[in-house]
Scaffold this active site. Structure first.
Site, mmCIF file in Angstrom:
data_model
loop_
_atom_site.group_PDB
_atom_site.id
_atom_site.type_symbol
_atom_site.label_atom_id
_atom_site.label_comp_id
_atom_site.label_asym_id
_atom_site.label_seq_id
_atom_site.Cartn_x
_atom_site.Cartn_y
_atom_site.Cartn_z
ATOM 1 N N LEU A 41 0.660 -1.425 0.053
ATOM 2 C CA LEU A 41 0.433 0.534 -0.288
ATOM 3 C C LEU A 41 1.156 1.591 -0.260
ATOM 4 O O LEU A 41 2.383 1.191 0.092
ATOM 5 C CB LEU A 41 -0.721 -0.281 2.028
ATOM 6 C CG LEU A 41 -2.296 1.592 2.140
ATOM 7 C CD1 LEU A 41 -3.498 0.948 1.937
ATOM 8 C CD2 LEU A 41 -1.060 1.718 2.323
ATOM 9 N N LEU A 42 0.390 2.605 -0.800
ATOM 10 C CA LEU A 42 0.809 3.742 -1.006
ATOM 11 C C LEU A 42 0.102 4.329 -0.361
ATOM 12 O O LEU A 42 -1.087 4.117 -0.754
ATOM 13 C CB LEU A 42 1.376 3.940 -2.535
ATOM 14 C CG LEU A 42 1.588 5.702 -2.974
ATOM 15 C CD1 LEU A 42 2.730 5.907 -3.280
ATOM 16 C CD2 LEU A 42 0.551 6.544 -3.402
ATOM 17 N N ASN A 43 0.137 5.574 0.250
ATOM 18 C CA ASN A 43 -0.505 6.657 0.322
ATOM 19 C C ASN A 43 0.683 8.293 0.162
ATOM 20 O O ASN A 43 0.990 7.808 -0.758
ATOM 21 C CB ASN A 43 -1.083 5.934 1.920
ATOM 22 C CG ASN A 43 -0.400 5.902 3.249
ATOM 23 O OD1 ASN A 43 0.301 4.998 3.544
ATOM 24 N ND2 ASN A 43 -0.705 7.233 4.352
ATOM 25 N N ASP A 44 0.438 8.798 1.282
ATOM 26 C CA ASP A 44 0.930 10.647 1.041
ATOM 27 C C ASP A 44 2.023 10.451 1.127
ATOM 28 O O ASP A 44 3.162 9.562 1.279
ATOM 29 C CB ASP A 44 0.821 10.639 2.876
ATOM 30 C CG ASP A 44 0.107 10.699 3.531
ATOM 31 O OD1 ASP A 44 -0.894 9.686 3.083
ATOM 32 O OD2 ASP A 44 0.325 11.467 5.336
ATOM 33 N N TYR A 103 6.086 8.146 9.983
ATOM 34 C CA TYR A 103 4.474 8.875 9.153
ATOM 35 C C TYR A 103 5.404 9.913 7.986
ATOM 36 O O TYR A 103 6.513 9.977 8.717
ATOM 37 C CB TYR A 103 4.020 9.076 10.456
ATOM 38 C CG TYR A 103 2.626 7.159 9.983
ATOM 39 C CD1 TYR A 103 3.405 6.795 10.170
ATOM 40 C CD2 TYR A 103 1.832 8.311 11.563
ATOM 41 C CE1 TYR A 103 2.127 5.655 10.642
ATOM 42 C CE2 TYR A 103 0.691 7.167 12.130
ATOM 43 C CZ TYR A 103 1.119 6.488 11.185
ATOM 44 O OH TYR A 103 -0.057 5.137 11.708
ATOM 45 N N ASP A 163 3.700 15.014 10.955
ATOM 46 C CA ASP A 163 3.307 15.094 9.410
ATOM 47 C C ASP A 163 3.941 16.294 9.324
ATOM 48 O O ASP A 163 3.238 17.962 8.674
ATOM 49 C CB ASP A 163 2.492 15.314 8.752
ATOM 50 C CG ASP A 163 1.305 14.042 8.561
ATOM 51 O OD1 ASP A 163 1.847 12.678 9.056
ATOM 52 O OD2 ASP A 163 -0.291 14.565 9.097
ATOM 53 N N GLU A 221 -4.650 17.080 8.934
ATOM 54 C CA GLU A 221 -3.348 16.389 8.775
ATOM 55 C C GLU A 221 -2.945 16.985 7.527
ATOM 56 O O GLU A 221 -3.185 17.911 6.649
ATOM 57 C CB GLU A 221 -3.435 14.780 8.118
ATOM 58 C CG GLU A 221 -4.204 13.686 9.037
ATOM 59 C CD GLU A 221 -4.741 13.077 8.995
ATOM 60 O OE1 GLU A 221 -4.287 11.776 9.668
ATOM 61 O OE2 GLU A 221 -4.869 11.967 7.935
HETATM 62 C C1 FRU Z 1 -2.228 10.655 6.340
HETATM 63 C C2 FRU Z 1 -1.606 9.836 6.975
HETATM 64 C C3 FRU Z 1 -0.914 10.744 8.151
HETATM 65 C C4 FRU Z 1 0.553 10.179 8.373
HETATM 66 C C5 FRU Z 1 0.265 9.491 7.753
HETATM 67 C C6 FRU Z 1 0.116 7.441 8.005
HETATM 68 O O1 FRU Z 1 -2.537 10.204 5.426
HETATM 69 O O2 FRU Z 1 -2.600 9.308 8.249
HETATM 70 O O3 FRU Z 1 -1.629 11.695 8.815
HETATM 71 O O4 FRU Z 1 1.716 10.458 9.022
HETATM 72 O O5 FRU Z 1 -1.093 8.952 6.624
HETATM 73 O O6 FRU Z 1 1.189 6.956 6.451
#
Ligand code: FRU
Length: 477
Positions: A41-44, A103, A163, A221
């Site tokens: 999984l990729l997110n930010d 994070y 963040d 966030e």
């Molecule tokens: C936003 C978030 C950030 C956090 C990261 C964790 O999508 O919840 O606040 O640092 O993703 O993966």
């Protein structure tokens, strides 16, 4: 020096990449010009920077599953923001202060070195958590030496404090952090430093209940503070906004406030919150200023969903992607987003026609389509993407909408925004994504969609006239 635990975690992640490599690559929904995780999984997007001429994009990554978990920082680099190279893993959650995830965070350059700031996330046995703002430094932009926490949780906030985004202004360093106050309100908190290691709190610059904002979410966030046209623009992703007509219909939002920041008193006089994107899948945007002075944005082309995992790519061991890079401009107090110029390098096989000569486009998988309306649309206009997504404009209602089939319920879902006229569309289509730039970046709709493999057709409908240009876009990852 890398600790034993760090090299072990990295080894395990590489093993996971190898194990599923073929399966991931064969997924028909794999994108051809977007950054994606090699597995998992990729997110930010994190740590965006141009360092010694090279563009770096880091990203939140769980290599071991298509759900959230103890995040790593994956890493891509590029000399032109078009062709990307997969770099060694930048950060693995190996130390006590980050054991449940490295994070999100950001990058700056100082004295020829690359500084990564990120949040060390720690979950305790009693299900409480701790948060540490951490630093890792690199001389070559590829290997990072961890320096540990540089900032602990200040009084007045819960451990949902994360963040960090860092920038330089008048020879001082500033950091903005996403926070939740002890009263359960979202906020963005400003810090200052002379050396990147010692940080002093200046205070919250904006938040739920501050600056006349009213109730505005329980957590903010991924804040980002940028300078555009002599104004400060605070980008932030608030959680907990109630839907309000056409606004705030995704689970979480991302948007911005334009204002003036007094760096001494931490007072930020700002206007209303404006959503950055009108579609379904856009969250946690971050920006950087490149060496030519452009402000470029990347976002997660996805959003946390309570019912995750749900996208069909999960069956092939990967999920989510980043948006294309977008250049930001502020015009009359509004952000305009346009695809980075460099993406023109991807264009192949140009097709041009006037609407009327043809009413559809075939064989569309990975393409850019431009529609220039001879006159702003009067009446209604519709574009159907591979039978799965419909973009509509209605000039009498002055509304634009994007509809798609919800992949869990099968029901139609819709996002709408007000639009006084429609004169131009620039659309980036990839195998399972749409990024629709309206009227030269005035509005953007971003969405993932998962069309049937046999349908590759876009159809147009409406009494209007436009000139169309289409290019196939070559693969780059
Ligand atoms: C936003 C978030 C950030 C956090 C990261 C964790 O999508 O919840 O606040 O640092 O993703 O993966």
């Amino acid at each position: 020096m890398m600790t034993e635990r760090e090299s072990l975690l990295k080894e395990q992640a590489y093993t996971e990449v190898k194990k599923y490599e073929k399966r991931v690559q064969q997924d028909p929904y794999r994108l051809s010009y977007h950054l994606m995780p090699p597995v998992g999984l990729l997110n930010d997007p994190n740590g965006l920077i141009q360092f010694n001429g090279v563009y770096h994009v880091f990203y939140q990554w769980n290599p071991f599953a298509t759900t959230h978990g103890a995040k790593f920082w994956g890493h891509y680099s590029s000399v032109d923001m078009v062709r990307w190279k997969e770099e060694p893993i930048a950060l693995a959650p190996s130390e006590w202060y980050e054991k449940n995830g490295c994070y999100s965070g950001s990058a700056v350059e100082s004295d020829g070195k690359l500084y990564l700031f990120y949040t060390g996330n720690v979950k305790l046995d009693d299900s409480t958590r701790e948060t540490y703002q951490c630093l890792a430094v690199s001389t070559d932009g590829a290997s990072f030496e961890k320096k540990g926490p540089v900032l602990k949780l200040p009084a007045g906030y819960t451990a949902h404090f994360r963040d960090p985004k860092i920038w330089n202004k008048n020879d001082r360093w500033y950091m903005i952090i996403g926070a939740q106050t002890l009263e359960g309100k979202g906020a963005a908190v400003l810090f200052v430093s002379n050396d990147l290691y010692h940080w002093e709190e200046l205070g919250p610059i904006a938040g739920s209940g501050m600056n006349g904002l009213g109730d505005f979410g329980y957590m903010w966030e991924c804040p980002d503070l940028i300078q555009l046209q002599g104004k400060e623009v605070l980008l932030v992703s608030p959680q907990g906004l109630e839907p309000k007509g056409h606004l705030y219909n995704n689970l979480f939002q991302s948007g911005y406030f334009v204002g003036d920041l007094d760096y001494k008193t931490a007072q930020f006089q700002h206007g209303d919150f404006v959503e950055l994107d009108r579609g379904f899948d856009f969250y946690a945007p971050q920006t950087f200023t490149d060496e030519s002075g452009r402000v470029i944005l990347y976002a997660w082309m996805g959003i946390t969903d309570e019912s995750e995992p749900y996208q069909p790519t999960v069956a092939n061991n990967w999920v989510h992607a980043l948006t294309i890079p977008r250049e930001l401009e502020l015009r009359d107090g509004q952000i305009f987003q346009n695809p980075a110029e460099e993406l023109k390098k991807l264009r192949q096989d140009e097709v041009r026609f006037d609407y009327g000569e043809h009413e559809s486009l075939d064989e569309v998988c990975s393409a850019e389509v431009e529609l220039d309306f001879a006159e702003a649309v009067a009446g209604s206009f519709e574009m159907n993407f591979r039978g799965e997504c419909v973009l509509s404009y209605d000039s009498s209602k002055q509304e634009m909408s994007l509809q798609r089939r919800n992949i869990i319920t099968g029901l139609c879902e819709k996002r709408v925004c007000r639009l006084n006229k429609l004169s131009k569309l620039q659309i980036f289509i990839d195998h399972s994504s749409l990024e629709i730039f309206v009227n030269g970046g005035q509005e953007v709709f971003t969405a993932r969609y998962f069309p049937q493999s046999e349908n590759h057709t876009i159809t147009f409908n409406g009494t209007t006239s436009f000139r169309l240009k289409k290019w196939n876009l070559g693969g780059v990852i």
